[in-house]
Write a protein that holds these residues in place. Structure first.
Motif, short mmCIF file in Angstrom:
data_model
loop_
_atom_site.label_atom_id
_atom_site.label_comp_id
_atom_site.label_asym_id
_atom_site.label_seq_id
_atom_site.Cartn_x
_atom_site.Cartn_y
_atom_site.Cartn_z
N UNK A 1 -152.70 83.54 30.81
CA UNK A 1 -153.77 84.51 30.59
C UNK A 1 -153.23 85.93 30.50
N UNK A 2 -153.74 86.70 29.58
CA UNK A 2 -153.49 88.14 29.54
C UNK A 2 -154.85 88.83 29.67
N UNK A 3 -154.87 89.96 30.36
CA UNK A 3 -156.14 90.66 30.63
C UNK A 3 -156.19 91.98 29.89
N UNK A 4 -157.39 92.39 29.51
CA UNK A 4 -157.59 93.77 29.08
C UNK A 4 -158.26 94.46 30.26
N UNK A 5 -157.69 95.60 30.66
CA UNK A 5 -158.18 96.29 31.85
C UNK A 5 -158.90 97.57 31.45
N UNK A 6 -159.90 97.92 32.21
CA UNK A 6 -160.61 99.18 32.01
C UNK A 6 -159.71 100.31 32.53
N UNK A 7 -159.42 101.30 31.67
CA UNK A 7 -158.48 102.35 32.07
C UNK A 7 -158.98 103.17 33.25
N UNK A 8 -160.28 103.29 33.38
CA UNK A 8 -160.83 104.12 34.47
C UNK A 8 -160.85 103.35 35.78
N UNK A 9 -161.45 102.14 35.73
CA UNK A 9 -161.69 101.41 36.99
C UNK A 9 -160.57 100.44 37.35
N UNK B 1 -137.88 92.17 40.82
CA UNK B 1 -139.11 92.95 40.64
C UNK B 1 -140.27 91.96 40.65
N UNK B 2 -141.42 92.41 41.09
CA UNK B 2 -142.58 91.51 41.16
C UNK B 2 -143.65 92.07 40.22
N UNK B 3 -144.05 91.24 39.26
CA UNK B 3 -144.99 91.68 38.24
C UNK B 3 -146.39 91.18 38.56
N UNK B 4 -147.28 92.15 38.78
CA UNK B 4 -148.70 91.84 39.01
C UNK B 4 -149.43 92.12 37.70
N UNK B 5 -150.69 91.75 37.64
CA UNK B 5 -151.45 92.02 36.41
C UNK B 5 -151.49 93.52 36.13
N UNK B 6 -151.70 94.32 37.22
CA UNK B 6 -151.96 95.75 36.98
C UNK B 6 -150.76 96.65 37.24
N UNK B 7 -149.67 96.12 37.81
CA UNK B 7 -148.53 96.99 38.12
C UNK B 7 -147.29 96.16 38.43
N UNK C 1 -150.88 93.91 27.24
CA UNK C 1 -150.00 93.17 28.13
C UNK C 1 -149.81 93.93 29.42
N UNK C 2 -149.58 93.19 30.48
CA UNK C 2 -149.13 93.85 31.70
C UNK C 2 -147.64 94.09 31.52
N UNK C 3 -147.06 94.89 32.39
CA UNK C 3 -145.62 95.11 32.33
C UNK C 3 -144.87 93.83 32.62
N UNK C 4 -145.59 92.81 33.05
CA UNK C 4 -144.94 91.68 33.67
C UNK C 4 -144.36 90.69 32.73
N UNK C 5 -143.85 91.11 31.60
CA UNK C 5 -143.24 90.11 30.74
C UNK C 5 -141.88 89.79 31.27
N UNK C 6 -141.62 88.54 31.63
CA UNK C 6 -140.25 88.23 31.96
C UNK C 6 -139.47 88.46 30.73
N UNK C 7 -138.22 88.83 30.99
CA UNK C 7 -137.48 89.42 29.94
C UNK C 7 -136.90 88.36 29.04
N UNK C 8 -136.75 87.18 29.55
CA UNK C 8 -136.28 86.13 28.67
C UNK C 8 -136.86 84.85 29.19
#
Length: 888
Positions: free
Chosen positions: A556-564, A433-439, A877-884
């Motif tokens: 880095x972890x980002x906080x994203x605007x839910x709308x934009x 799986x490929x983890x991007x900041x937003x998906x 957090x993005x979903x992109x946390x590697x699991x271990x």
């Protein structure tokens, strides 16, 4: 694909990036019809620019005899005329100078090279601080080194990232690049004997090479010390085109409106200067492109290379699609995914037909007779708060004798992925799986990732478990592997688990916790987390005592605007005890499974090795630390870890210095690799350098890594649940190689996604201010690690309001003295001395081009902040946390 008009006179189009317009021996590097080529006999004839590739049989023979060398091509992102392949003996990289010598190979391709005669080798001259050459080495820190929270980022800026390292450096010579490995100014001044070569890689491929930028040397190499030569070579064959042959970039009209070509082709200019410019048929282009080319100046397109002839500077390609406006997140993201060959298409109907059809799906009754039923046990997951693909769960049951029964329960993905099915094939092809900041771009269809396999709370799930009897000190008394059924009682986030660890005696209010199934109480979960934490602390302490290494880098972890979907802020991700807890048990499970499958199938186990650091680069770093008076012991992984943890205090300055040194130490590190045990003769090579263990594998993340699915199948066969894996060792090795390639691509994509969001943040919210620490000093610039954001940047003297600047060596240490123009004419000009490990204040600001940002130094006498504080913002957090921790 043949185009009759493709072999026309290309004179107006100039030379490709990195091909010198100055003729060298036998006119190498001179382009056909080049105005500088005065040889009349060749006029009007089409002359090959590139050599014909060797025949496959001759290549095999040459590799056997050792007259040819193979390796993965790395092209310097900042100086695209320079490329390198690793030396098979672990010594200095082999240098490939210019597009012609590269012979149409692209970054990442597996190539075969032939060494040039010694008089054409690269001369590495000490003590010349004007020039710089950086070996294009994109720093690779295996995720085992950096903890489970890291999608292994060496956070770089988006386009002009300082992701380059110098190989060449020895004795008192100093490199010109602080990202280069180390130092002061590790020199790598590259010249060709008796040949003029262009010195500067150019951002703008069209810029002419001026006289000042070429240097001729005609000294006799034999007079130079032998080790100041770097072997140089040319590409004679491409074994495997690993580069996707796709690029994002911009469309332009050809320069010569009167040429035949102008009527049939447009010119595609890739954003990545390592990719050649490409002719694309006008019929592929938007209908009004020729009439209104300016309308498309900021439109990002994707183009695929379909051919690259020997007699043409540029490749021939097909325009795949228009992505949208450059600088916008979604078009840029799609471009990144396409360039790195990530399949983000929807799963086909054939693949979806492999999934259970009658929903909701329930576990078939016969599975209960085949599995150990653990549904009554207190089992729970700990993940990032936004994670939806829950691979692993934990349990910890106190025993009457004071010991503990600890379980790691992993989603039984192989149950849902039949071998040889369309689903199996697509998962094997995607490999991760490929983890991007937003998906996330998932390896498996969402029904599996998020529902059937995901260990969601309060629902029965099929799992594969490793259960130990452990003493409170973490000593293993007993070990069991088997298929199980669990029912997780709650889904904890890292924050929940952390609050439990931090409040060992207080009851945590129910409203602060996620729902917990009625069969178990919050006290029971709390106690289990505390027990796991205590054991994990012991395990971790023992691991480091036994010589493991960890290089935590800023992420880095980002906080994203839910709308934009735009980034609102960012902060450095904090790696805490709850992360460490999960990491220890995942490592323990991976090691246990590695031993189990290797004992059962010594020729057919899929394992994971981590080679020791590159000797040459490590030696350079040792020398740098000696010069800086830093007591760092590089004799082993454990010694290095001890040095990094004990040398520095915990004041702000010491921590910043540790951060810089950690960054430097990551440079010589090699990638960890999957391999098939039957194809590596020497068991010493099985070792994992960073973890300092003899055997390791990946078992704990089968939802997002195909290697883990294969390991599950091997473990099932070892336990007698199924017949032996029907895969010959060389077939398994091919799959291992593919998993390695896709992991590397996924890592690059993650870094670029982070870089993209950070660049957008600077553009939208900047300028951003931070303290930074100097990592390297050149004669006209210096490199910094920006501490608040973990990015590296080069600061150029000519971008600052200076009256003058002066470079000198103090002993062997480089020093740059800046004399600032006073803001008030009555003031004296302020002087600022820049050396490695200086703390400075920098401002990151957007540049005019779409997504580039630069760093400038604040005047030493000004204080205050330009941008809003970012550190207080809520963590998302993005979903992109590697699991271990074991993800590289």
């Amino acid at each position: 694909m043949s185009h009759p008009d493709y072999r026309m006179n290309l004179r107006p189009l100039g030379t490709p990036r990195g091909v010198s317009t100055v003729a060298g021996p036998h006119d190498i590097g001179a382009s056909p019809g080049d105005k500088k080529s005065k040889n009349k006999s060749t006029r009007g004839k089409k002359k090959s620019i590139f050599e014909t590739y060797m025949f496959k049989e001759d290549v095999s023979e040459g590799l056997k005899r050792g007259t040819l060398i193979q390796g993965v091509l790395r092209i310097n992102p900042k100086k695209f005329h320079e490329a390198f392949i690793p030396s098979p003996d672990g010594d200095r990289d082999i240098f490939i100078d210019g597009v012609v010598a590269r012979n149409r190979a692209l970054n990442g391709d597996l190539v075969v090279v032939k060494l040039l005669p010694e008089e054409q080798w690269k001369v590495v001259k000490p003590e010349n601080n004007d020039k710089e050459t950086e070996a294009a080495y994109e720093s690779d820190i295996p995720e085992e080194l950096c903890g489970r929270h890291l999608p292994q980022q060496s956070l770089k800026s988006y386009n002009d990232s300082p992701d380059v390292i110098i190989e060449a450096q020895f004795d008192g010579s100093d490199s010109e690049d602080g990202h280069g490995i180390t130092q002061n100014v590790l020199v790598d001044d590259v010249k060709k004997l008796s040949v003029c070569v262009s010195e500067k890689g150019r951002e703008d491929g069209d810029a002419p090479v001026t006289k000042d930028e070429t240097t001729c040397i005609s000294q006799d190499t034999r007079a130079l010390p032998e080790k100041s030569l770097q072997r140089s070579a040319k590409v004679v064959y491409i074994l495997e085109k690993k580069h996707s042959r796709a690029a994002t970039g911009f469309l332009k009209l050809l320069a010569d409106k009167n040429s035949e070509l102008f009527r049939k082709y447009a010119l595609f200019s890739p954003s990545d200067h390592r990719v050649p410019r490409i002719y694309v048929p006008l019929k592929d282009c938007p209908q009004d492109f020729v009439a209104r080319p300016k309308d498309y100046a900021n439109t990002l397109f994707i183009c695929r290379i379909v051919d690259w002839k020997e007699d043409c500077n540029f490749a021939l390609g097909q325009l795949a699609k228009s992505l949208g406006q450059a600088g916008e997140i979604e078009p840029e993201t799609e471009g990144i995914l396409t360039e790195y060959g990530v399949d983000f298409s929807d799963f086909s109907s054939e693949v979806l037909e492999c999934l259970p059809q009658g929903l909701p799906w329930t576990i078939p009754p016969e599975e209960f007779s085949k599995r150990r039923d653990l549904r009554k046990d207190c089992i729970f997951t700990i993940d990032p708060s936004t994670a939806r693909d829950l691979d692993d769960a934990l349990s910890c049951k106190p025993l009457a004798d004071g010991n503990f029964e600890v379980g790691v329960h992993i989603a039984d993905v192989s149950y849902f992925v039949p071998e040889g099915s369309d689903l199996d094939k697509v998962a094997a092809e995607r490999a991760t799986s490929v983890y991007l900041v937003q998906k996330v771009v998932p390896m498996l269809p969402r029904l599996l990732c998020e529902e059937l396999c995901s260990l969601n709370p309060m629902s029965d799930k099929l799992t594969f478990s490793v259960i130990w009897t452990l003493t409170p000190e973490g000593k293993i008394l007993d070990e069991w592997f088997g298929r199980t059924i669990i029912c997780s009682c709650t889904k904890l986030s890292y924050e929940h688990a952390q609050s439990m660890i931090e409040s060992p005696t207080e009851k945590i209010p129910a409203k602060e916790l996620p729902p917990i199934s009625p069969e178990h109480s919050s006290e029971e979960v709390h106690q289990a987390v505390l027990n796991l934490h205590q054991i994990a602390k012991q395990l971790r302490q023992q691991r480091f005592a036994d010589g493991a290494l960890r290089l935590d880098q800023l992420k880095l972890a980002f906080t994203l605007d839910h709308e934009t979907g735009l980034p609102q802020g960012c902060h450095i991700y904090e790696y805490r005890d709850s992360n460490k807890l999960v990491e220890e048990f995942m490592l323990l499970a991976n090691m246990a499974v590695a031993h189990k499958i290797h004992r059962a199938f010594p020729e057919q186990a899929l394992l994971r090795r981590h080679p020791p650091p590159q000797t040459r680069m490590l030696n350079d770093l040792v020398e740098f630390c000696d010069q800086m008076g830093l007591p760092v012991d590089f004799s082993s992984a454990g010694a290095l870890n001890k040095s990094l943890t004990q040398t520095f205090g915990d004041d702000k300055y010491s921590l910043a210095r540790k951060e810089v040194l950690t960054n430097m130490c990551s440079r010589p590190m090699q990638m960890a690799l999957y391999f098939c045990s039957g194809l590596l003769q020497d068991p010493a090579q099985f070792r994992h350098y960073a973890l300092n263990v003899p055997l390791y594998t990946h078992f704990t993340s089968p939802i997002r890594r195909f290697a883990d699915v294969l390991v599950h199948r091997l473990l099932a066969a070892a336990l007698g649940y199924r017949k032996q894996l029907d895969m010959a060792p060389d077939t398994l090795q091919k799959q291992a190689d593919h998993c390695n390639d896709r992991r590397m691509a996924s890592k690059r994509v993650q870094e670029l996604s982070t870089g993209l969001f950070f660049a957008v943040l600077v553009k939208e919210s900047g300028p951003l201010e931070s303290e930074a620490m100097v990592m390297g000093v050149l004669n006209q610039a210096f490199d910094v690690l920006v501490l608040r954001y973990g990015v590296q940047k080069r600061i150029y003297c000519n971008a600052l309001a200076l009256r003058s600047h002066h470079f000198q060596k103090v002993g062997k240490k480089p020093e740059l003295t800046l004399v600032w123009e006073p803001e008030d004419m009555e003031q004296e000009p302020a002087q600022q001395v820049i050396t490695i490990f200086s703390l400075v204040e920098v401002v990151l600001q957007a540049e005019s081009t779409a997504l580039k940002y630069s760093a400038i130094l604040k005047r030493p006498d000004t204080h205050g902040h330009l941008g809003p504080e970012k550190e207080e913002e809520e963590e998302e957090e993005s979903d992109g946390e590697p699991e271990d921790s074991s993800t590289s």
